[in-house]
Design a protein around this motif. Structure first.
Motif, PDB file in Angstrom:
ATOM      1  N   ILE A 267      -8.536  -0.506   0.749  1.00 18.04           N
ATOM      2  CA  ILE A 267      -8.121  -0.059   2.089  1.00 18.04           C
ATOM      3  C   ILE A 267      -7.659   1.399   2.039  1.00 18.04           C
ATOM      4  N   LEU A 268      -6.881   1.750   1.018  1.00 16.46           N
ATOM      5  CA  LEU A 268      -6.436   3.139   0.878  1.00 16.46           C
ATOM      6  C   LEU A 268      -7.619   4.077   0.624  1.00 16.46           C
ATOM      7  N   LYS A 269      -8.590   3.623  -0.150  1.00 14.76           N
ATOM      8  CA  LYS A 269      -9.774   4.438  -0.418  1.00 14.76           C
ATOM      9  C   LYS A 269     -10.617   4.609   0.843  1.00 14.76           C
ATOM     10  N   GLU A 270     -10.791   3.545   1.617  1.00 12.81           N
ATOM     11  CA  GLU A 270     -11.574   3.627   2.855  1.00 12.81           C
ATOM     12  C   GLU A 270     -10.966   4.609   3.838  1.00 12.81           C
ATOM     13  N   ALA A 271      -9.640   4.715   3.842  1.00 14.02           N
ATOM     14  CA  ALA A 271      -8.962   5.668   4.719  1.00 14.02           C
ATOM     15  C   ALA A 271      -8.986   7.076   4.146  1.00 14.02           C
ATOM     16  N   GLY A 272      -9.497   7.211   2.918  1.00 13.59           N
ATOM     17  CA  GLY A 272      -9.593   8.516   2.282  1.00 13.59           C
ATOM     18  C   GLY A 272      -8.303   8.999   1.662  1.00 13.59           C
ATOM     19  N   LEU A 273      -7.282   8.139   1.607  1.00 14.51           N
ATOM     20  CA  LEU A 273      -5.978   8.565   1.094  1.00 14.51           C
ATOM     21  C   LEU A 273      -5.938   8.640  -0.424  1.00 14.51           C
TER      22      LEU A 273
ATOM     23  N   ARG B  65       0.829  -1.209   0.000  1.00 11.43           N
ATOM     24  CA  ARG B  65       0.000   0.000   0.000  1.00 11.43           C
ATOM     25  C   ARG B  65       0.860   1.254   0.000  1.00 11.43           C
ATOM     26  N   VAL B  66       1.986   1.200   0.697  1.00 14.05           N
ATOM     27  CA  VAL B  66       2.908   2.346   0.664  1.00 14.05           C
ATOM     28  C   VAL B  66       3.423   2.537  -0.756  1.00 14.05           C
ATOM     29  N   ARG B  67       3.791   1.455  -1.438  1.00 13.33           N
ATOM     30  CA  ARG B  67       4.274   1.560  -2.821  1.00 13.33           C
ATOM     31  C   ARG B  67       3.192   2.142  -3.743  1.00 13.33           C
ATOM     32  N   LEU B  68       1.977   1.649  -3.599  1.00 16.62           N
ATOM     33  CA  LEU B  68       0.880   2.180  -4.414  1.00 16.62           C
ATOM     34  C   LEU B  68       0.671   3.669  -4.149  1.00 16.62           C
ATOM     35  N   PHE B  69       0.629   4.031  -2.881  1.00 15.52           N
ATOM     36  CA  PHE B  69       0.410   5.419  -2.496  1.00 15.52           C
ATOM     37  C   PHE B  69       1.530   6.300  -3.034  1.00 15.52           C
ATOM     38  N   GLN B  70       2.777   5.858  -2.875  1.00 16.74           N
ATOM     39  CA  GLN B  70       3.923   6.624  -3.365  1.00 16.74           C
ATOM     40  C   GLN B  70       3.871   6.768  -4.882  1.00 16.74           C
ATOM     41  N   HIS B  71       3.490   5.699  -5.575  1.00 14.00           N
ATOM     42  CA  HIS B  71       3.378   5.764  -7.032  1.00 14.00           C
ATOM     43  C   HIS B  71       2.347   6.820  -7.445  1.00 14.00           C
TER      44      HIS B  71
END
Length: 105
Positions: free
Chosen positions: A70-76, A35-41
């Motif tokens: 999971i990233l969407k549910e956290a609003g990120l 998830r960190v890799r996806l977010f950073q990308h």
């Protein structure tokens, strides 16, 4: 006499109160390397990313879909779909909230 590590540290000041539940939700969403890799990308990409996220991570599409959820549910991150594809992008306001909350620890 040895200096105690306990007690308030006058050199550290918090600028404002933080919503600890909200911060925990965002941190939990980022608690997996994929998830960190996806977010950073998505941060690096900038505008909406229309490519396949399987190009970013060598994981099964269903696994990537779970991480995205999971990233969407956290609003990120946010996602929007048109007829052919889905656009993913970072929620910039939410990223700023995360940075501010961590900075205020």
């Amino acid at each position: 006499m040895p200096k105690s590590c306990c007690g308030p540290n006058p050199s550290i000041t918090r600028t404002s109160a933080i919503d600890v539940d909200d911060l925990a939700r965002m941190c939990k969403a980022l608690a997996h390397p994929a998830r960190v890799r996806l977010f950073q990308h998505l941060i690096d990409y900038g505008d909406c990313y229309f490519g396949s996220l399987t190009d970013v991570l060598l994981l099964a599409p269903s696994t990537i879909s779970q991480h995205v959820s999971i990233l969407k549910e956290a609003g990120l991150i946010e996602g929007s779909a048109d007829a052919q594809r889905v656009c993913y992008c970072v929620n910039k306001e939410r990223l700023q909230q995360l940075k501010a909350a961590i900075g205020n620890l």
